[in-house]
Design a protein around this motif. Structure first.
Motif, short mmCIF file in Angstrom:
data_model
loop_
_atom_site.label_atom_id
_atom_site.label_comp_id
_atom_site.label_asym_id
_atom_site.label_seq_id
_atom_site.Cartn_x
_atom_site.Cartn_y
_atom_site.Cartn_z
N ALA A 261 0.83 -1.21 0.00
CA ALA A 261 0.00 0.00 0.00
C ALA A 261 0.86 1.26 0.00
CB ALA A 261 -0.94 -0.01 1.21
N PHE A 262 1.81 1.34 0.92
CA PHE A 262 2.60 2.57 1.03
C PHE A 262 3.56 2.75 -0.15
CE2 PHE A 262 1.23 2.53 5.51
CZ PHE A 262 0.82 3.86 5.61
N LEU A 263 4.14 1.66 -0.64
CA LEU A 263 5.03 1.80 -1.79
C LEU A 263 4.28 2.21 -3.06
CD1 LEU A 263 7.56 -1.10 -1.26
CD2 LEU A 263 8.16 1.29 -1.66
N THR A 264 3.09 1.66 -3.25
CA THR A 264 2.29 2.05 -4.41
C THR A 264 1.90 3.52 -4.32
OG1 THR A 264 1.43 -0.20 -4.63
CG2 THR A 264 0.23 1.54 -5.77
N ALA A 265 1.46 3.94 -3.13
CA ALA A 265 1.05 5.33 -2.95
C ALA A 265 2.24 6.28 -3.10
CB ALA A 265 0.39 5.51 -1.58
N TRP A 266 3.36 5.92 -2.49
CA TRP A 266 4.57 6.76 -2.58
C TRP A 266 5.03 6.88 -4.04
CZ3 TRP A 266 7.59 9.45 0.96
CH2 TRP A 266 8.86 9.84 0.53
N GLY A 267 5.10 5.75 -4.71
CA GLY A 267 5.56 5.76 -6.09
C GLY A 267 4.65 6.56 -7.01
N GLY A 268 3.33 6.38 -6.83
CA GLY A 268 2.40 7.09 -7.69
C GLY A 268 2.35 8.57 -7.43
N LEU A 269 2.35 8.96 -6.16
CA LEU A 269 2.22 10.37 -5.81
C LEU A 269 3.52 11.14 -5.95
CD1 LEU A 269 0.00 10.13 -2.60
CD2 LEU A 269 -0.74 10.78 -4.89
N ARG A 270 4.56 10.63 -5.32
CA ARG A 270 5.80 11.40 -5.23
C ARG A 270 6.75 11.11 -6.38
NH1 ARG A 270 10.92 11.71 -3.17
NH2 ARG A 270 11.44 13.56 -1.94
N ASP A 271 6.93 9.83 -6.68
CA ASP A 271 7.91 9.45 -7.68
C ASP A 271 7.41 9.74 -9.09
OD1 ASP A 271 10.56 7.92 -7.95
OD2 ASP A 271 9.26 6.87 -9.35
N SER A 272 6.23 9.24 -9.45
CA SER A 272 5.69 9.47 -10.78
C SER A 272 4.93 10.78 -10.88
CB SER A 272 4.76 8.32 -11.18
OG SER A 272 5.50 7.15 -11.42
N GLY A 273 4.17 11.10 -9.82
CA GLY A 273 3.31 12.29 -9.87
C GLY A 273 4.02 13.57 -9.51
N GLY A 274 5.17 13.49 -8.86
CA GLY A 274 5.91 14.69 -8.49
C GLY A 274 5.15 15.62 -7.57
N LEU A 275 4.30 15.06 -6.72
CA LEU A 275 3.45 15.87 -5.84
C LEU A 275 4.30 16.73 -4.91
CD1 LEU A 275 0.48 16.43 -5.05
CD2 LEU A 275 0.74 14.64 -3.30
N LYS A 276 3.91 18.00 -4.79
CA LYS A 276 4.66 18.96 -3.98
C LYS A 276 3.73 19.64 -2.98
CE LYS A 276 7.73 20.19 -7.86
NZ LYS A 276 7.01 19.42 -8.86
N ALA A 277 4.34 20.25 -1.98
CA ALA A 277 3.59 21.03 -1.00
C ALA A 277 2.82 22.14 -1.72
CB ALA A 277 4.55 21.64 0.03
N GLY A 278 1.57 22.33 -1.27
CA GLY A 278 0.74 23.38 -1.85
C GLY A 278 -0.09 22.94 -3.03
N GLN A 279 0.23 21.78 -3.63
CA GLN A 279 -0.58 21.29 -4.74
C GLN A 279 -1.83 20.57 -4.21
OE1 GLN A 279 2.25 18.90 -7.05
NE2 GLN A 279 2.43 20.60 -8.51
N THR A 280 -2.79 20.40 -5.11
CA THR A 280 -4.03 19.69 -4.76
C THR A 280 -4.05 18.34 -5.44
OG1 THR A 280 -5.29 21.73 -4.46
CG2 THR A 280 -6.55 19.73 -4.92
N VAL A 281 -4.34 17.29 -4.66
CA VAL A 281 -4.40 15.94 -5.19
C VAL A 281 -5.76 15.33 -4.86
CG1 VAL A 281 -3.32 14.95 -3.11
CG2 VAL A 281 -3.30 13.66 -5.25
N ILE A 282 -6.31 14.61 -5.83
CA ILE A 282 -7.56 13.86 -5.64
C ILE A 282 -7.20 12.39 -5.50
CG2 ILE A 282 -9.78 13.24 -6.65
CD1 ILE A 282 -9.43 15.84 -8.39
N ILE A 283 -7.61 11.79 -4.40
CA ILE A 283 -7.35 10.38 -4.14
C ILE A 283 -8.69 9.65 -4.18
CG2 ILE A 283 -6.51 8.69 -2.44
CD1 ILE A 283 -4.62 10.99 -1.47
N THR A 284 -8.90 8.86 -5.22
CA THR A 284 -10.16 8.14 -5.36
C THR A 284 -10.07 6.78 -4.66
OG1 THR A 284 -9.59 7.06 -7.45
CG2 THR A 284 -10.51 9.29 -7.57
N ALA A 285 -11.25 6.16 -4.44
CA ALA A 285 -11.30 4.89 -3.70
C ALA A 285 -10.46 4.99 -2.44
CB ALA A 285 -10.82 3.72 -4.58
N ALA A 286 -10.69 6.06 -1.68
CA ALA A 286 -9.81 6.41 -0.56
C ALA A 286 -9.86 5.42 0.59
CB ALA A 286 -10.14 7.81 -0.05
#
Length: 337
Positions: free
Chosen positions: A128-153
């Motif tokens: 769970a955490f590796l998939t979320a980390w990889g998708g959000l931070r590694d592939s998605g490049g999510l940064k502070a201040g951005q807005t993210v939608i997490i479906t099937a939360a």
């Protein structure tokens, strides 16, 4: 003799059969692990049912995520003494199933675990955490201040993603189909929770973001819902797909994407783990977060190995928040008959 769960055909959870089998001595680069707990993932239920394009040769042993202690090491294995507590995480997971009381596994696909958590909690965490980390931070490049939608939360990955995104300083919008899980989801820090069956989701996201839209969507549903959500993305926003819960085809909205310069891309955990730099960095960051208590995964259901079919039924009912885990007792202690 080990207790091993195998499928001889694809179908409902009843095709999961527990068999007594001898586990071979570990070969070169392998270890034998006495398994204590197994994390059950939706992908495994999809493979078991025959609905996944991934169809292992039968009979097959499913499973990616297990925690246990090393019982023996094969030739060429160093740094993994007997008794070391480990989790199984390998890009070559299709070669090694984990649904058993004892397994062989590649030493290259192991994570060393401190004893700050029990085996059940560790088994609930890694995929769970590796998939979320990889998708959000590694592939998605999510940064502070951005807005993210997490479906099937309410899924285990959704729960992990909410915590990671909040920890990164993002504005987190979680979606869930019905109101039944709102109170539980609120415990994991989303700034907003949207009920998809009752709301104009795109309109609500536009309202929440002041008309700008979201920077990133992290979605396992796909289908028509993914195309709908793309309309809630800001300029140069990205939709990351990591599953296909919908049976509908996923269509890329070309005119919308061209107008706003949008991206739709896929992600899977194994692409992250197979990278010799990004994989270890993600593991270290997450291990530190789990040990510190910054990240936690609720265990919704625990089943003994002999009831693994019930564990699959629980995953498919999707009435829980968090993870389903199977526990393993010493085979010598199993009831006879």
């Amino acid at each position: 003799m080990a207790k091993v769960v195998r499928i001889h055909e694809f179908g409902d959870p009843a095709v999961l059969h527990i068999e007594d089998m001898e586990v071979a001595a570990p070969g070169e680069g392998e270890v034998r692990i006495a398994v204590e707990a197994i994390g059950i993932n939706r992908l495994e239920a999809t493979i078991r049912s025959g609905q996944s394009p991934m169809k292992p040769p039968l009979p097959a042993i499913l499973g990616t995520e297990a925690v246990g202690r090393i019982a023996a090491a094969g030739k060429g294995v160093t740094g993994w003494p007997v008794g070391t507590r480990v989790a199984t995480l390998s890009a070559a997971s299709g070669t090694y199933g984990t649904y058993a009381s004892e397994i062989l596994y590649s030493a290259a696909g192991l994570v060393r675990l401190p004893d700050v958590l029990d085996s059940v909690d560790w088994a609930a965490s890694w995929v769970a955490f590796l998939t979320a980390w990889g998708g959000l931070r590694d592939s998605g490049g999510l940064k502070a201040g951005q807005t993210v939608i997490i479906t099937a939360a309410s899924s285990a990955i959704g729960v992990a993603a909410m915590q990671i995104a909040r920890n990164l300083g993002a504005n987190v919008i979680a979606t869930t189909r019905t109101p039944a899980k709102i109170d539980q989801l609120a415990n994991f820090g989303p700034h907003h929770i949207l009920i998809t069956e009752d709301n104009d989701v795109v309109g609500e996201i536009r309202r929440i973001t002041g008309g700008r839209g979201a920077d990133l969507i992290f979605d396992p549903i796909a289908g028509a819902f993914a195309e709908l959500l793309m309309d809630s993305l800001a300029e140069e926003g990205t939709l990351i797909l990591y599953g296909g819960l919908s049976r509908e085809p996923t269509t890329f909205p070309r005119p919308l994407a061209m107008r706003r310069c949008l991206t739709m891309r896929g992600f899977n955990m194994f692409s992250l783990l197979s990278d010799e730099d990004r994989g270890p960095a993600a593991i270290e960051a997450l291990r530190a977060g789990i040990v510190s208590g910054a990240y936690r995964m609720p265990v919704a259901h625990r089943f003994p190995l002999e009831n693994i079919a019930d564990a699959h039924r629980a995953v498919e009912r999707d009435a829980h928040v968090g993870k389903v885990v199977v526990t393993v007792q010493d085979p010598d202690e199993w009831p006879s008959g």
